[in-house]
Design a protein around this motif. Structure first.
Motif, PDB file in Angstrom:
ATOM      1  N   GLU A 144      43.588  12.100   4.235  1.00 54.58           N
ATOM      2  CA  GLU A 144      44.283  12.301   2.970  1.00 54.58           C
ATOM      3  C   GLU A 144      44.421  10.981   2.206  1.00 54.58           C
ATOM      4  OE1 GLU A 144      45.155  16.000   5.134  1.00 54.58           O
ATOM      5  OE2 GLU A 144      44.794  13.918   5.634  1.00 54.58           O
ATOM      6  N   ARG A 145      44.664   9.898   2.927  1.00 56.38           N
ATOM      7  CA  ARG A 145      44.859   8.605   2.277  1.00 56.38           C
ATOM      8  C   ARG A 145      43.570   8.127   1.613  1.00 56.38           C
ATOM      9  NH1 ARG A 145      46.536   6.318   6.430  1.00 56.38           N
ATOM     10  NH2 ARG A 145      44.916   4.808   6.993  1.00 56.38           N
ATOM     11  N   TRP A 146      42.466   8.225   2.325  1.00 55.25           N
ATOM     12  CA  TRP A 146      41.209   7.771   1.743  1.00 55.25           C
ATOM     13  C   TRP A 146      40.763   8.680   0.599  1.00 55.25           C
ATOM     14  CZ3 TRP A 146      37.033   4.975   4.988  1.00 55.25           C
ATOM     15  CH2 TRP A 146      37.619   3.919   5.677  1.00 55.25           C
ATOM     16  N   ALA A 147      41.020   9.976   0.720  1.00 54.46           N
ATOM     17  CA  ALA A 147      40.682  10.882  -0.381  1.00 54.46           C
ATOM     18  C   ALA A 147      41.490  10.525  -1.631  1.00 54.46           C
ATOM     19  CB  ALA A 147      40.941  12.326   0.031  1.00 54.46           C
ATOM     20  N   MET A 148      42.780  10.251  -1.444  1.00 51.15           N
ATOM     21  CA  MET A 148      43.623   9.871  -2.578  1.00 51.15           C
ATOM     22  C   MET A 148      43.140   8.562  -3.193  1.00 51.15           C
ATOM     23  SD  MET A 148      47.723   9.069  -2.656  1.00 51.15           S
ATOM     24  CE  MET A 148      47.504   7.432  -1.934  1.00 51.15           C
ATOM     25  N   ILE A 149      42.837   7.563  -2.342  1.00 48.22           N
ATOM     26  CA  ILE A 149      42.356   6.281  -2.854  1.00 48.22           C
ATOM     27  C   ILE A 149      41.056   6.474  -3.629  1.00 48.22           C
ATOM     28  CG2 ILE A 149      41.463   4.022  -2.184  1.00 48.22           C
ATOM     29  CD1 ILE A 149      43.332   4.112   0.238  1.00 48.22           C
ATOM     30  N   ALA A 150      40.125   7.265  -3.094  1.00 44.59           N
ATOM     31  CA  ALA A 150      38.824   7.456  -3.728  1.00 44.59           C
ATOM     32  C   ALA A 150      38.963   8.127  -5.089  1.00 44.59           C
ATOM     33  CB  ALA A 150      37.922   8.281  -2.816  1.00 44.59           C
ATOM     34  N   VAL A 151      39.749   9.187  -5.143  1.00 48.03           N
ATOM     35  CA  VAL A 151      39.893   9.919  -6.407  1.00 48.03           C
ATOM     36  C   VAL A 151      40.609   9.069  -7.444  1.00 48.03           C
ATOM     37  CG1 VAL A 151      40.988  11.908  -7.502  1.00 48.03           C
ATOM     38  CG2 VAL A 151      39.807  12.179  -5.313  1.00 48.03           C
ATOM     39  N   LEU A 152      41.705   8.429  -7.058  1.00 47.73           N
ATOM     40  CA  LEU A 152      42.451   7.617  -8.013  1.00 47.73           C
ATOM     41  C   LEU A 152      41.647   6.393  -8.458  1.00 47.73           C
ATOM     42  CD1 LEU A 152      46.085   7.728  -6.556  1.00 47.73           C
ATOM     43  CD2 LEU A 152      45.139   9.001  -8.487  1.00 47.73           C
ATOM     44  N   THR A 153      40.835   5.838  -7.571  1.00 50.39           N
ATOM     45  CA  THR A 153      39.986   4.716  -7.965  1.00 50.39           C
ATOM     46  C   THR A 153      39.009   5.133  -9.050  1.00 50.39           C
ATOM     47  OG1 THR A 153      40.134   3.639  -5.800  1.00 50.39           O
ATOM     48  CG2 THR A 153      38.239   3.072  -7.165  1.00 50.39           C
ATOM     49  N   ALA A 154      38.450   6.330  -8.899  1.00 55.75           N
ATOM     50  CA  ALA A 154      37.443   6.804  -9.854  1.00 55.75           C
ATOM     51  C   ALA A 154      38.031   7.124 -11.225  1.00 55.75           C
ATOM     52  CB  ALA A 154      36.732   8.030  -9.293  1.00 55.75           C
ATOM     53  N   VAL A 155      39.275   7.577 -11.286  1.00 56.89           N
ATOM     54  CA  VAL A 155      39.799   8.102 -12.556  1.00 56.89           C
ATOM     55  C   VAL A 155      40.964   7.303 -13.126  1.00 56.89           C
ATOM     56  CG1 VAL A 155      39.050  10.435 -11.955  1.00 56.89           C
ATOM     57  CG2 VAL A 155      41.377   9.730 -11.412  1.00 56.89           C
ATOM     58  N   THR A 156      41.539   6.359 -12.349  1.00 59.23           N
ATOM     59  CA  THR A 156      42.686   5.609 -12.866  1.00 59.23           C
ATOM     60  C   THR A 156      42.419   4.110 -12.746  1.00 59.23           C
ATOM     61  OG1 THR A 156      43.887   5.595 -10.749  1.00 59.23           O
ATOM     62  CG2 THR A 156      44.232   7.496 -12.190  1.00 59.23           C
ATOM     63  N   THR A 157      43.466   3.345 -12.511  1.00 59.26           N
ATOM     64  CA  THR A 157      43.358   1.889 -12.404  1.00 59.26           C
ATOM     65  C   THR A 157      43.815   1.430 -11.024  1.00 59.26           C
ATOM     66  OG1 THR A 157      45.619   1.494 -13.180  1.00 59.26           O
ATOM     67  CG2 THR A 157      43.881   1.680 -14.859  1.00 59.26           C
ATOM     68  N   PRO A 158      43.426   0.227 -10.606  1.00 58.71           N
ATOM     69  CA  PRO A 158      43.886  -0.282  -9.310  1.00 58.71           C
ATOM     70  C   PRO A 158      45.407  -0.319  -9.181  1.00 58.71           C
ATOM     71  CG  PRO A 158      42.044  -1.588 -10.075  1.00 58.71           C
ATOM     72  CD  PRO A 158      42.397  -0.669 -11.202  1.00 58.71           C
ATOM     73  N   ARG A 159      46.109  -0.663 -10.249  1.00 57.57           N
ATOM     74  CA  ARG A 159      47.568  -0.698 -10.176  1.00 57.57           C
ATOM     75  C   ARG A 159      48.131   0.670  -9.802  1.00 57.57           C
ATOM     76  NH1 ARG A 159      51.683  -4.025 -11.632  1.00 57.57           N
ATOM     77  NH2 ARG A 159      50.136  -5.565 -12.327  1.00 57.57           N
ATOM     78  N   ILE A 160      47.608   1.728 -10.395  1.00 58.51           N
ATOM     79  CA  ILE A 160      48.065   3.084 -10.074  1.00 58.51           C
ATOM     80  C   ILE A 160      47.702   3.438  -8.634  1.00 58.51           C
ATOM     81  CG2 ILE A 160      47.734   5.537 -10.608  1.00 58.51           C
ATOM     82  CD1 ILE A 160      47.414   4.757 -13.527  1.00 58.51           C
ATOM     83  N   VAL A 161      46.510   3.029  -8.191  1.00 57.74           N
ATOM     84  CA  VAL A 161      46.092   3.300  -6.810  1.00 57.74           C
ATOM     85  C   VAL A 161      47.091   2.690  -5.830  1.00 57.74           C
ATOM     86  CG1 VAL A 161      44.325   2.888  -5.061  1.00 57.74           C
ATOM     87  CG2 VAL A 161      43.652   3.465  -7.390  1.00 57.74           C
ATOM     88  N   PHE A 162      47.454   1.430  -6.060  1.00 58.67           N
ATOM     89  CA  PHE A 162      48.348   0.760  -5.120  1.00 58.67           C
ATOM     90  C   PHE A 162      49.764   1.334  -5.165  1.00 58.67           C
ATOM     91  CE2 PHE A 162      45.238  -2.895  -5.394  1.00 58.67           C
ATOM     92  CZ  PHE A 162      44.808  -2.750  -4.085  1.00 58.67           C
ATOM     93  N   TRP A 163      50.249   1.656  -6.349  1.00 61.67           N
ATOM     94  CA  TRP A 163      51.583   2.247  -6.405  1.00 61.67           C
ATOM     95  C   TRP A 163      51.615   3.612  -5.720  1.00 61.67           C
ATOM     96  CZ3 TRP A 163      55.881  -0.002  -6.543  1.00 61.67           C
ATOM     97  CH2 TRP A 163      56.117  -1.134  -7.310  1.00 61.67           C
TER      98      TRP A 163
END
Length: 603
Positions: A347-366
């Motif tokens: 679940e963590r890697w799926a969330m990181i992958a999707v958010l990386t593709a569509v948002t920004t690194p700051r949002i990914v880390f938060w």
């Protein structure tokens, strides 16, 4: 090449000889008890040897599970027994005893159930015999023609390849992995097995894919972020495939266990660094968030490791909280919900992958920090409740494992000897909590470089020594290692963030990554049954309290020279990484520790 000895001529029409050869055995046939013993004596001492009843009827995969799994010194199934070099002397003794039994002496043959008799004798001789759970697979020794026909019909009724594929999937996996990865990754594992690829090769491919993903993220471009997300998911597919390949082909190894465990962290932390570099290209400094996410993830894992080690062999290990958890497990939907909310790796890697593709690194880390904080609070609270409500006696082994996980250096050990009081227990977590709270309050409250932070670090070393002065057998003493990790890592983060250097946080990221590797390596050694890293390594790296004190001293001495503080952190990171990596690689390459893998689903 391993050797299989059939304890008599195979039955007419039997494919047993060919099945054994397909599993890599050199097949020999004995005619009586004396010849069986003679053939066993001719097999080189370092080789695996198997004894198989010539009447055996069963699936090829049942033989594979019983005879080729490298993790166990001895294993058995009905009609089949194997022993590796460590168990060979006990097998020879058992065979001599069985051959000398009255029935065998009178007839010149062995007992009707030779393999079962020998397996029991090995158990009695102190050799633990692994008996794989076969489930729907067939392994039997029919005593007459009718039983043989029934056994063959049972074999034909079950597709052992389907069972083998199902068993390749790890038991109790997360929701995302179970429903979105494993349905097809098992077939990739089979494809790899049929082409002779090893789990270690797939693990390495997963690492390289993740590193390329991190490089794509470091570009700071939307196209790079999309490619990074896709490649990260592909890396996770390969990460699942390597374990499934190991279970499908029974290719377990000590090196494989180490690579699989350490590469997961290397991939994730490299991706964090790639995201931080990509954000920096766009003028957004998120190194503090990247380091915070890494610290949170590592401390959460240490909580898991410490709790499990503390209760690994505890007696009377029950509590009302555990009973409630068992009742919830009986409700199917709650199992998946509870697995998902702790944000496991899938679940963590799926969330990181999707958010990386569509948002920004700051949002990914938060998102990572919020999600992992919730999961950490949930699991830690449950374990605290279990610990407070159970009446468990922790063993010396558990206390030693916690002491090893604490990573106490020379300073803490010296204070531990000073404050040692026989008979006092259960207070380790109290002193660890006080020391951690005092240190973090100091570095957060006082200006960067203030000499009082050094005094607080000295006090932390004293409290750390008092915390481990007695055996860690208290109800909550499993929290001592996580508290030490939080103190050390967070101190490095705060001091780097409050320095005047723009590059102090990347240097701190490297230092914490190097130290975290050392702590993960300690866990995997304990799990492998080889104990903690050598004492000299802990002395050379200073222990958690020594490194913490050193960083605070460097901050005080170099308070007006931020770039020099960054250089000092970089040098410290490189030194720690060099020492721990060289020693770790030396150990795992030469270690004889058994591999540790989760089993697949029961057939």
């Amino acid at each position: 090449m391993s050797t299989a000895i059939l304890t008599g001529p195979p039955a007419p029409g039997s494919s047993l000889d060919g099945d054994l050869r397909s599993l890599g055995f050199d097949v020999r046939i004995a005619s009586d008890a004396e010849e069986t013993g003679a053939l066993l004596a001719t097999v080189p001492a370092g080789e695996r040897v198997a004894l198989v009843d010539p009447r055996f009827v069963g699936h090829l995969h049942a033989l594979r599970l019983a005879l080729t799994d490298p993790r166990f010194p001895a294993a058995a199934a009905p009609g089949a027994l194997t022993a590796q070099s460590a168990a060979r002397p006990a097998l020879a003794r058992a065979l001599t005893a069985a051959s000398g039994a009255p029935a065998a002496a009178a007839t010149g043959t062995l007992t009707d159930d030779l393999t079962g008799t020998l397996a029991d004798a090995l158990d009695a001789d102190g050799v633990t015999v692994h008996r794989p759970v076969l489930g729907t697979l067939v392994a039997t020794v029919p005593v007459d023609d009718e039983a043989r026909r029934e056994a063959r019909a049972a074999v034909e009724a079950v597709d052992d390849e389907a069972v083998r594929l199902r068993s390749a999937v790890k038991a109790h996996d997360g929701f995302f992995t179970t429903f979105f990865i494993s349905p097809y990754s098992r077939y990739i594992a089979r494809w790899c097995a049929r082409r002779g690829l090893t789990p270690n090769q797939v693990t390495t491919a997963s690492l390289l894919t993740a590193l390329v993903a991190a490089g794509c993220a470091a570009t700071g471009e939307r196209g790079g972020y999309i490619a990074a997300g896709v490649l990260l998911l592909l890396s996770f597919v390969l990460d699942c495939t390597d374990g499934q390949l190991a279970r499908y082909a029974l290719k377990y190894s000590t090196m494989g266990a180490w690579l699989d465990a350490t590469f997961d962290r290397a991939k994730e932390y490299a991706f964090y660094a790639g995201l931080a570099l990509g954000a920096a290209r766009n003028g957004d400094d998120v190194w503090a968030l990247a380091l915070g996410a890494m610290i949170l993830m590592t401390c959460r894992h240490v909580v898991d490791f410490s709790f499990n080690e503390a209760n690994h062999d505890a007696t009377a290990n029950t509590s009302p909280t555990a009973a409630l958890s068992d009742r919830l497990d009986s409700l199917g939907w709650t199992v998946w919900a509870r697995r998902m909310i702790i944000l496991p790796i899938g679940e963590r890697w799926a969330m990181i992958a999707v958010l990386t593709a569509v948002t920004t690194p700051r949002i990914v880390f938060w998102a990572l920090i919020v999600g992992c904080s919730f999961g950490a609070c949930y699991t830690t609270a449950g374990r605290v409740l279990r610990s407070l409500t159970r009446k468990a006696r922790r063993t010396d082994r558990a206390a030693q494992a916690l002491a090893d996980l604490a990573d106490s250096g020379p300073a803490a050990r010296a204070f531990a000897r000073i404050f040692h009081r026989p008979g006092r227990r259960g207070v380790g977590v109290v002193f660890a909590a006080f020391g951690t709270a005092g240190l973090l309050f100091a570095v957060l409250s006082w200006p960067f470089g203030d000499r009082q932070a050094v005094v607080a670090a000295v006090g932390y070393a004293v409290f750390a020594g008092v915390a481990v002065a007695q055996p860690l057998k208290g109800a909550l003493d499993w929290l001592v290692p996580p508290l030490f990790r939080a103190a050390e890592y967070t101190t490095v983060l705060v001091l780097a963030a409050r320095s005047e250097s723009a590059h102090a946080l990347p240097a701190a990221f490297g230092l914490v990554a190097a130290v975290a590797y050392h702590h993960y390596d300690t866990v995997y050694r304990i799990r492998g049954g080889t104990g903690a890293p050598p004492a000299w390594l802990v002395r050379v790296t200073g222990g958690h309290e020594g490194r913490t004190l050193l960083v605070t001293v460097l901050a005080a001495l170099l308070a007006d020279r931020g770039d020099d503080f960054t250089l000092a952190l970089t040098a410290l990171a490189a030194a720690v990484a060099l020492v721990v990596l060289v020693e770790s690689i030396r150990f795992w390459v030469s270690s004889g520790a058994p591999a540790v893998h989760d089993e697949g689903e029961t057939a």
